[in-house]
Write an enzyme that holds these catalytic residues in place. Sequence first.
Site, PDB file in Angstrom:
ATOM      1  NE  ARG A 165      41.628  26.543  37.825  1.00  0.00           N
ATOM      2  CZ  ARG A 165      41.149  27.446  36.970  1.00  0.00           C
ATOM      3  NH1 ARG A 165      39.875  27.768  36.999  1.00  0.00           N
ATOM      4  NH2 ARG A 165      41.935  28.040  36.090  1.00  0.00           N
ATOM      5  CG  HIS A 212      46.335  30.997  36.658  1.00  0.00           C
ATOM      6  ND1 HIS A 212      46.491  29.702  36.193  1.00  0.00           N
ATOM      7  CD2 HIS A 212      45.184  31.456  36.079  1.00  0.00           C
ATOM      8  CE1 HIS A 212      45.500  29.406  35.374  1.00  0.00           C
ATOM      9  NE2 HIS A 212      44.698  30.446  35.299  1.00  0.00           N
ATOM     10  CD  GLN A 240      45.714  33.451  31.901  1.00  0.00           C
ATOM     11  OE1 GLN A 240      44.785  32.664  32.043  1.00  0.00           O
ATOM     12  NE2 GLN A 240      45.892  34.128  30.777  1.00  0.00           N
ATOM     13  CG  ASP A 282      42.146  38.266  37.299  1.00  0.00           C
ATOM     14  OD1 ASP A 282      41.062  37.947  36.771  1.00  0.00           O
ATOM     15  OD2 ASP A 282      42.731  37.538  38.133  1.00  0.00           O
ATOM     16  CB  CYS A 296      43.653  35.773  33.074  1.00  0.00           C
ATOM     17  SG  CYS A 296      42.727  36.219  34.555  1.00  0.00           S
ATOM     18  NE  ARG A 306      45.947  29.187  30.284  1.00  0.00           N
ATOM     19  CZ  ARG A 306      45.102  28.985  31.295  1.00  0.00           C
ATOM     20  NH1 ARG A 306      44.091  29.808  31.456  1.00  0.00           N
ATOM     21  NH2 ARG A 306      45.293  27.990  32.151  1.00  0.00           N
TER      22      ARG A 306
HETATM   23  N1   CP Z   1      42.008  32.113  32.799  1.00  0.00           N
HETATM   24  C1   CP Z   1      41.546  30.976  33.340  1.00  0.00           C
HETATM   25  O1   CP Z   1      42.267  30.241  34.008  1.00  0.00           O
HETATM   26  O2   CP Z   1      40.254  30.696  33.048  1.00  0.00           O
HETATM   27  P1   CP Z   1      39.384  29.488  33.625  1.00  0.00           P
HETATM   28  O3   CP Z   1      39.103  29.775  35.075  1.00  0.00           O
HETATM   29  O4   CP Z   1      38.162  29.487  32.766  1.00  0.00           O
HETATM   30  O5   CP Z   1      40.170  28.214  33.491  1.00  0.00           O
HETATM   31  N1  NVA Z   2      42.157  35.650  39.906  1.00  0.00           N
HETATM   32  C1  NVA Z   2      41.147  34.791  39.336  1.00  0.00           C
HETATM   33  C2  NVA Z   2      41.675  34.146  38.091  1.00  0.00           C
HETATM   34  C3  NVA Z   2      40.703  33.232  37.393  1.00  0.00           C
HETATM   35  C4  NVA Z   2      41.287  32.579  36.196  1.00  0.00           C
HETATM   36  C5  NVA Z   2      40.707  33.761  40.343  1.00  0.00           C
HETATM   37  O1  NVA Z   2      41.549  33.191  41.028  1.00  0.00           O
HETATM   38  O2  NVA Z   2      39.499  33.537  40.459  1.00  0.00           O
END
Ligand code: CP
Ligand code: NVA
Length: 308
Positions: free
Chosen positions: A112, A139, A142, A228, A266, A294
């Site tokens: 990440r 993502h 997701q 989101d 998400c 997930r």
């Molecule tokens: N949806 C998602 O990726 O959540 P987190 O940021 O908690 O991993």
């Molecule tokens: N769009 C959000 C998703 C988090 C899972 C972000 O990038 O923070």
Amino acid sequence: MHETAMHETAHTEFPSDFLTIESLTPAGLRRILDRAGALKAGDEDARLTDMTVGLLFEKPSTRTRTSFEAGVTQLGAHPTFLGPDEIHLGHGEPVKDTARALSQYVDLLVARLNDHDDLVELANYADVPVVNALTDQAHPCQALADLLTLREITDDDTTVTWVGDGNNVARSLVVGCALAGVDLRLATPPGYGVDDDALATAADLGGAPTLFDSPTAAVEGAEAVYTDVWISMGEANQRAEKLPAFEGYQVNEELLADTDAAVMHCLPANRGEEVTDAVLEGDRSVVWQQAGNRMPTQQALLLELLGR
Ligand code: CP
Ligand code: NVA
């Protein structure tokens, strides 16, 4: 250096890395979702015994980190979490050095990262498969869970409406829906739409989303409505500039009054901003099913990437 070419499994072409959902073919995506369903049902006995999976996270995570750690452990492998304060990446050591060192200890890297270009560099220098656990652009893990959830809650000819920011989650959903044959509508404010590259990729796959100016029109007749956060991780300094554009884009009981659509998110959610507490906690919410999905989708992905 790691080859990004496709490798053959017994069943389908499969990419060496999973940086974006567009690296999958429709058949590859179906295969992951099928295997995820089998994992959920207890009908899959493939294992990753004695393997080690590195989890390289520059940003916070609740779901992604834990579902990978637990999922990897369930499959008999060992997860190693590498947070932003624990390694030299982000404190002077370049991505390419991190990639070449870690590749010698782990069998797969889940990452990440803030910047998608860094993820591409990580994959280019790593000798092991790299999985995108969220970047500023995508993502895809997701999207796998979202598509499994849609498969579970709807019949064929599903229509899903995205309401809100055209962000990383939306981008992967756009391409994922095109790959899966799901009709997608987008209601995003001017200036905050999904980028043209993702729309073009979806169009090339024969599944361009339909763009709407009005959230109300976009949700009519949809089987699911997905939103989101309006301010993603790393965007806190854009809050004052972005928020006014999202007026009228909240997923609330009024927006959903004339539909029986499921509600997707998400997570994490910012209740009172992009979605109300009542909708998120209401009967039509499938957000916990999404969060649960997930794990099996990522387990299926890792089994495929590691040829098991
Ligand atoms: N949806 C998602 O990726 O959540 P987190 O940021 O908690 O991993
Ligand atoms: N769009 C959000 C998703 C988090 C899972 C972000 O990038 O923070």
